[in-house]
Design an enzyme around this catalytic site. Structure first.
Site, mmCIF file in Angstrom:
data_model
loop_
_atom_site.group_PDB
_atom_site.id
_atom_site.type_symbol
_atom_site.label_atom_id
_atom_site.label_comp_id
_atom_site.label_asym_id
_atom_site.label_seq_id
_atom_site.Cartn_x
_atom_site.Cartn_y
_atom_site.Cartn_z
ATOM 1 C CB CYS A 1 -1.074 -0.130 1.354
ATOM 2 S SG CYS A 1 -2.114 -1.253 1.006
ATOM 3 C CG HIS B 1 -3.572 3.380 1.348
ATOM 4 N ND1 HIS B 1 -3.518 2.961 -0.014
ATOM 5 C CD2 HIS B 1 -3.710 2.289 1.997
ATOM 6 C CE1 HIS B 1 -3.752 1.846 0.179
ATOM 7 N NE2 HIS B 1 -3.924 1.234 1.309
ATOM 8 C CG ASN C 1 -6.682 -1.124 0.419
ATOM 9 O OD1 ASN C 1 -5.726 -0.588 -0.586
ATOM 10 N ND2 ASN C 1 -6.085 -1.500 1.528
HETATM 11 N N1 COA Z 1 -18.515 -9.787 7.258
HETATM 12 C C1 COA Z 1 -19.064 -10.184 8.400
HETATM 13 N N2 COA Z 1 -18.427 -10.469 9.434
HETATM 14 C C2 COA Z 1 -17.312 -10.318 9.665
HETATM 15 C C3 COA Z 1 -16.193 -9.856 8.361
HETATM 16 C C4 COA Z 1 -17.112 -9.856 7.426
HETATM 17 N N3 COA Z 1 -16.422 -9.471 6.278
HETATM 18 N N4 COA Z 1 -15.154 -9.976 8.644
HETATM 19 C C5 COA Z 1 -14.909 -10.483 10.024
HETATM 20 N N5 COA Z 1 -16.055 -10.582 10.536
HETATM 21 C C6 COA Z 1 -16.543 -10.904 11.778
HETATM 22 C C7 COA Z 1 -15.452 -11.782 12.616
HETATM 23 O O1 COA Z 1 -15.543 -13.092 12.292
HETATM 24 C C8 COA Z 1 -15.547 -11.628 13.891
HETATM 25 O O2 COA Z 1 -16.710 -12.363 14.371
HETATM 26 P P1 COA Z 1 -16.722 -13.184 15.602
HETATM 27 O O3 COA Z 1 -16.971 -11.891 16.712
HETATM 28 O O4 COA Z 1 -17.798 -13.920 15.735
HETATM 29 O O5 COA Z 1 -15.447 -13.989 16.057
HETATM 30 C C9 COA Z 1 -16.181 -10.174 13.957
HETATM 31 O O6 COA Z 1 -16.434 -9.898 12.628
HETATM 32 C C10 COA Z 1 -15.354 -8.951 14.463
HETATM 33 O O7 COA Z 1 -14.350 -9.465 13.619
HETATM 34 P P2 COA Z 1 -12.917 -8.349 14.085
HETATM 35 O O8 COA Z 1 -11.728 -8.777 13.140
HETATM 36 O O9 COA Z 1 -12.684 -8.264 15.387
HETATM 37 O O10 COA Z 1 -13.531 -7.192 13.173
HETATM 38 P P3 COA Z 1 -12.833 -5.603 13.389
HETATM 39 O O11 COA Z 1 -13.704 -4.643 14.249
HETATM 40 O O12 COA Z 1 -11.316 -5.794 13.673
HETATM 41 O O13 COA Z 1 -13.093 -5.261 11.867
HETATM 42 C C11 COA Z 1 -11.478 -4.874 9.766
HETATM 43 C C12 COA Z 1 -12.254 -5.973 10.777
HETATM 44 C C13 COA Z 1 -10.984 -5.818 8.808
HETATM 45 C C14 COA Z 1 -12.669 -3.894 9.457
HETATM 46 C C15 COA Z 1 -10.587 -4.016 10.595
HETATM 47 O O14 COA Z 1 -9.721 -4.729 11.600
HETATM 48 C C16 COA Z 1 -9.739 -3.042 9.755
HETATM 49 O O15 COA Z 1 -10.061 -2.669 9.124
HETATM 50 N N6 COA Z 1 -8.407 -3.313 9.889
HETATM 51 C C17 COA Z 1 -7.434 -2.752 8.959
HETATM 52 C C18 COA Z 1 -7.788 -3.494 7.776
HETATM 53 C C19 COA Z 1 -6.814 -2.548 6.682
HETATM 54 O O16 COA Z 1 -6.612 -1.667 6.485
HETATM 55 N N7 COA Z 1 -6.073 -3.448 5.991
HETATM 56 C C20 COA Z 1 -5.250 -2.960 4.885
HETATM 57 C C21 COA Z 1 -4.029 -2.191 5.255
HETATM 58 S S1 COA Z 1 -3.366 -1.544 3.991
#
Ligand code: COA
Length: 337
Positions: free
Chosen positions: A117, A264, A294
């Site tokens: 990224c 980004h 993204n």
């Molecule tokens: N749809 C529905 N549920 C989902 C899901 C999706 N696409 N992805 C994860 N979940 C669920 C998980 O399984 C989890 O369920 P559980 O509580 O039963 O175990 C729940 O949602 C919460 O998951 P979690 O990983 O704690 O969510 P979060 O609040 O951390 O959000 C992201 C997840 C990915 C949105 C967040 O962590 C994020 O944006 N991180 C940065 C990602 C990023 O920017 N990546 C690229 C960098 S360049």
């Protein structure tokens, strides 16, 4: 030391025509997710995916045509191709070579980097330095990604799969004419390999023995990108503001002097937190993630192109471009447009 200054002469981008909405991820791929979950956590409404037969280099060709048009530069004038991608068409040679042949500029040096990224910023830094030395005069900087073919488009991979889209963005970097105030002021880059495994694609790779593609790669899911989402989030919201302030300090400038931030696009919630930390009003913070997801190295040139097309990016503006991603790598460019 040469006194040549360097600038972004023109930008362009291309997305493949096929739009995949959040509902499509449920309907077409059977992923247990929802439009509501995705929009609430990330702001993403849709992304674009390539059709069969379309390659990473194909996307880059279309984006580059637009960047050259915007710059008023002919392809024969390009003297270096710098290419950032984490989704190359083949393991080697670099996709820049496939691109070079398709674009029809034989003999021009072509180089790939893998900085995810932050790829566009790493290349902008290189292009800026190379133009300032006088060694190159028209550098084509490309970020291009075909994520859709590398994602685990199932419920198991949903945390990563919903985030990414396919696209290419390009910029032409060249010297400033005398009196031209447009300039790449500086690019500030960082990395922290302690976090390499917090956002990575493990296989194939020569760390595996005895063969680079382990037989159980599909079952162990090592062939799909894996992410520690919370760690990525926490580091992104810390590092992006930090590096913008570092860039401003370098030039003795204040945040209030920045006319537009083109960051980004990893997650709209990350960008909202960054804007809040930097006290940047919403209208000065340009987001595109809602329409494209993204798109990794393609993202910043997409933002610049869209902001220019919408009349929000105008000549003379001071523009900050922060990015954060896998590596971890992060950085910020400061540009007088
Ligand atoms: N749809 C529905 N549920 C989902 C899901 C999706 N696409 N992805 C994860 N979940 C669920 C998980 O399984 C989890 O369920 P559980 O509580 O039963 O175990 C729940 O949602 C919460 O998951 P979690 O990983 O704690 O969510 P979060 O609040 O951390 O959000 C992201 C997840 C990915 C949105 C967040 O962590 C994020 O944006 N991180 C940065 C990602 C990023 O920017 N990546 C690229 C960098 S360049």
């Amino acid at each position: 030391m040469s006194n040549v200054r360097s600038k972004i002469m023109g930008v362009g981008y291309y997305v493949p025509p096929r739009v995949v909405t959040n509902d499509d991820l449920v309907k077409l791929y059977g992923i247990d997710t929802s439009d509501e979950w995705i929009q609430q956590r990330t702001g993403i409404q849709q992304r674009h995916y390539v059709d069969p037969g379309v390659t990473n280099a194909d996307l880059a060709v279309e984006a580059s045509k637009k960047a050259l048009d915007a710059a008023g530069v002919k392809k024969e004038e390009i003297d270096f191709i710098l290419y950032a991608t984490l989704s190359p068409d083949h393991e080697f040679p670099g996709t820049s070579c496939f691109f070079q042949a398709k674009f029809g500029i034989p003999g021009v040096p072509a180089m790939d980097i893998r900085n995810q990224c932050t790829g566009f910023l790493y290349l902008l830094s290189m292009a800026n330095a190379l133009v300032r030395t006088g060694q190159y005069k028209r550098i084509l900087v490309i970020g291009s990604e075909v994520h859709s073919r590398g994602l685990d488009l199932s419920t198991q991979g949903r945390d990563v799969a919903v985030l990414f889209g396919d696209a290419a963005g390009a910029a032409v970097v060249g010297p400033c004419a005398p009196g031209d105030q447009s300039e790449i002021l500086s690019v500030h880059l960082h990395a922290d390999g302690e976090h390499a495994k917090d956002l990575w694609l493990e296989a194939p790779g020569c760390a595996f023995h005895p063969f680079r593609l382990p037989k159980d790669a599909l079952e162990t899911r090592s062939i799909y990108p894996q992410m520690n989402g919370k760690t990525v989030f926490l580091n992104a919201v810390r590092r992006m503001p930090e590096v913008v302030l570092e860039a401003l300090k370098h030039h003795n400038l204040k945040m209030s002097e920045v006319d537009l931030v083109v960051p980004h696009q990893a997650n709209l919630r990350i960008n909202e937190a960054v804007a809040k930390f930097l006290s940047v009003p919403e209208e000065k913070f340009f987001n595109t993630i809602q329409r494209f997801g993204n798109t990794t190295a393609a993202t910043i040139p997409i933002g610049l192109s869209e902001a220019a097309a919408q009349g929000k990016l105008k000549k003379g503006m001071l523009v900050a471009m922060p990015a954060f991603g896998s590596g971890f790598t992060w950085g910020a460019a400061l540009v007088r447009w």
